[in-house]
Motif scaffolding. Sequence first.
Motif, PDB file in Angstrom:
ATOM      1  N   THR A 159       0.872  -1.192   0.000  1.00 38.49           N
ATOM      2  CA  THR A 159       0.000   0.000   0.000  1.00 38.49           C
ATOM      3  C   THR A 159       0.901   1.232   0.000  1.00 38.49           C
ATOM      4  O   THR A 159       1.970   1.245   0.593  1.00 38.49           O
ATOM      5  CB  THR A 159      -0.912   0.061   1.247  1.00 38.49           C
ATOM      6  OG1 THR A 159      -0.078   0.040   2.402  1.00 38.49           O
ATOM      7  CG2 THR A 159      -1.897  -1.074   1.296  1.00 38.49           C
ATOM      8  N   SER A 160       0.433   2.253  -0.716  1.00 41.02           N
ATOM      9  CA  SER A 160       1.207   3.502  -0.724  1.00 41.02           C
ATOM     10  C   SER A 160       0.253   4.678  -0.625  1.00 41.02           C
ATOM     11  O   SER A 160      -0.885   4.625  -1.098  1.00 41.02           O
ATOM     12  CB  SER A 160       2.056   3.598  -1.985  1.00 41.02           C
ATOM     13  OG  SER A 160       1.240   3.515  -3.121  1.00 41.02           O
ATOM     14  N   LYS A 188       4.198  -1.163   3.472  1.00 44.79           N
ATOM     15  CA  LYS A 188       3.595   0.176   3.335  1.00 44.79           C
ATOM     16  C   LYS A 188       4.677   1.146   2.891  1.00 44.79           C
ATOM     17  O   LYS A 188       5.770   1.183   3.476  1.00 44.79           O
ATOM     18  CB  LYS A 188       3.033   0.589   4.699  1.00 44.79           C
ATOM     19  CG  LYS A 188       2.068   1.732   4.652  1.00 44.79           C
ATOM     20  CD  LYS A 188       1.520   1.963   6.050  1.00 44.79           C
ATOM     21  CE  LYS A 188       1.235   3.432   6.217  1.00 44.79           C
ATOM     22  NZ  LYS A 188       1.073   3.808   7.605  1.00 44.79           N
ATOM     23  N   SER A 193       5.488   5.207   2.091  1.00 46.81           N
ATOM     24  CA  SER A 193       4.981   6.576   2.267  1.00 46.81           C
ATOM     25  C   SER A 193       6.121   7.576   2.091  1.00 46.81           C
ATOM     26  O   SER A 193       7.297   7.199   2.102  1.00 46.81           O
ATOM     27  CB  SER A 193       4.360   6.741   3.653  1.00 46.81           C
ATOM     28  OG  SER A 193       5.316   6.436   4.644  1.00 46.81           O
TER      29      SER A 193
END
Lengths: 378, 203
Positions: free
Chosen positions: A248-249, A286, A288
């Motif tokens: 997920t980003s 993840k 970010s």
Amino acid sequence: MISTECLALLDMLPSGIVIIRKDFSILFWNRCMEEWTGIKKGNILGKNLLLESPTLNQPSITTRLPQVFEGNSPVYLSSKFHPHLITSLLPDGTSRIQRGAVLPVRLGGDEVDAMLVIEDVTDLSHQVTGFQKMRDIARRELAERKKAEEALQIANAKLSLFSEITLQDIRNQLTAARGYNYLISHSLNDSSGIQSAAGKIDHQLSLIEKYISLMLDFEQLGKEPPQWYSLRQVIKRAMVQTQFFQVTSGPEIEDLGIYCPPLLERIFTNFLENAKEHGKTVTQVKISFSPRGDAGILTIEDDGVGVPTEDKEHIFGEGLGTKTRLTLYHTREVLAITGISIRETGVMGKGARFEIVIPKDGYLFRKALPEERPKEPE
Amino acid sequence: MCMIVDDESRDAITEMINIGVGKAAGLLNDITGSHIQLRVPEIQLVPIGEIANVNKTVFGADILSTVIQEFQGNFSGVTALVFPPDSALSLVNLLSGDQSPATNMDAVQVETLKEVGNIIINAVMGSISNVLSEHFAFSLPVYYEGRLFSIAANYIDGEGNPWIIIARTQFLIEAMQIEGTILLVLEVGSMEQLMKSVQKMNG
């Protein structure tokens, strides 16, 4: 003293000329002014210039006019500070850029009047602006090229080092393979022993193949200068490559571009493979990004077992890893070419967390087509 | 060699220039919207032939950016605002809010410096004119890049060694300090006229 003949001459000049009295009433309005403003002489003579042309009615101009009427000094009005002395539109609807001067004149008698001379410098201004833009682009491209050349030099130095290490690994495998080959030729008589040695040779050849493949990857470093990569695309390709899709980003990743040497995709592939292999309990990764001070921090974290505190630096060591693919040692060295650093900041038991610190001029946000290489910010 | 000028006359000249410079600062503030302080810390009077000895770094430089206005009256000469080119460019960029990385001035920047020079020269000469009740007629400002001596030589006719009044100016803009110099190059014989007017005013 200005004669009638002289006024007739002023009428023919390609500059706007207005003569005003001390009370700002208009005495003379030349043909050029008629053309520029669309106002005929007959409709403006005797009227107050400052009321007719509010752009002139500014303290930066009006406070300087008394010295003209005292017969002293001309006032110079540059296009930078007063680009539109009188309202005058060009055929394309844009405003004419002007510069001007107000000079003391005597039309007869002792009274000093003021002559406003306005020049159209629209073309000149546009040429200067165009030149400035071209110069800025050339300067930026030159800086980018210099940066790329410097990075390429560093990359070549690292490439030599990587190649040396990998060549040594190949030599080691060759020595081992030769040893097994000697056994087959001179010592081994039973087929199972020969078969086992042949299997080992095959394994070593397969390792050599992988080393060569790794060297070919490194070769890219020395061939291509660093460039801007769309991170979204890099992540997407790494997911497909590793068949690991639990990534997920944040929305900030969508338009993020990173200036990096040409192994970024391999580096991300490795992050995902490492998460799969070493994270054990990893269910998701993840990614970010957030700006922090003079840098941008790209964070890649998983929910696996994490890295023990005592290994946080050790994992970037030269000897660690399978050596048949990019290790964290290579990753740190490659990223350093464009001034990017990496560290592990996760908590053991909660997951691994890699913080990639990108210098301010090494990242940008730009809506870019998938295959487009984002440009540096203007 | 500095001209022997009594303290009172020197003070009077400094005061006149300071008044003008103060007025110019107010006008520049109005035009640019930025807070500009202009100061004249000292004045010097020297023959033009000795100017390079006054400040070798500035006046000995090959290239100077100069805005010049000639004046005619009871005493005549030229007034110039002189900068090393880098300072001129920094000043124009600060005043116009540009952030040009250029090292040479373009046509628009030259125009802008001409207006700045015009404002300062008019204010200074206006102050001298008011205080001494002298009337001068001025030319339009001209921009010139070159050695100081050749600038002055272009504007001074006749024999002799004309005098120059040198007023170093400091522009303080947005915490930056840019130094320029106001030069009053007086024609041969004009310095005596100026001193007479100053002494007459001092009573």
